[in-house]
Design an enzyme around this catalytic site. Sequence first.
Site, PDB file in Angstrom:
ATOM      1  N   GLY A  14       0.806  -1.222   0.000  1.00  0.00           N
ATOM      2  CA  GLY A  14       0.000   0.000   0.000  1.00  0.00           C
ATOM      3  C   GLY A  14       0.829   1.256   0.000  1.00  0.00           C
ATOM      4  N   GLU A  76       2.449   0.443  11.995  1.00  0.00           N
ATOM      5  CA  GLU A  76       1.441  -0.483  11.466  1.00  0.00           C
ATOM      6  C   GLU A  76       0.655  -1.163  12.591  1.00  0.00           C
ATOM      7  OE1 GLU A  76       0.636  -0.389   8.477  1.00  0.00           O
ATOM      8  OE2 GLU A  76       2.360  -0.138   7.177  1.00  0.00           O
TER       9      GLU A  76
END
Length: 116
Positions: A14, A76
């Site tokens: 991403g 993350e």
Amino acid sequence: MSYKEKSVRIAVYGTLRKGKPLHWYLKGAKFLGEDWIEGYQLYFEYLPYAVKGKGKLKVEVYEVDKETFERINEIEIGTGYRLVEVSTKFGKAFLWEWGSKPRGKRIKSGDFDEIR
């Protein structure tokens, strides 16, 4: 593979990919190449995220130093992703998959470049 080693392989799909907003985190990383990982679906709702399922996911594979890995991992994990190990044509790599149910729009191709 352990993330305690001096360098770590990661697979990104991403905002960490080339040309994407967070790619600067990978400054100095060694780009190994692109691959497709089976068994994942890509979704998008504000951010891209991968969940296990029938499909494939386009990734870029990098070798990063331990400090870079730990910095990315902290971000993350803090936003709802979990760390998993996947097989790539470059060997085992860590990938951050989404830790909750899918939501948002499924990107059937599995390629984040389709999101404009």
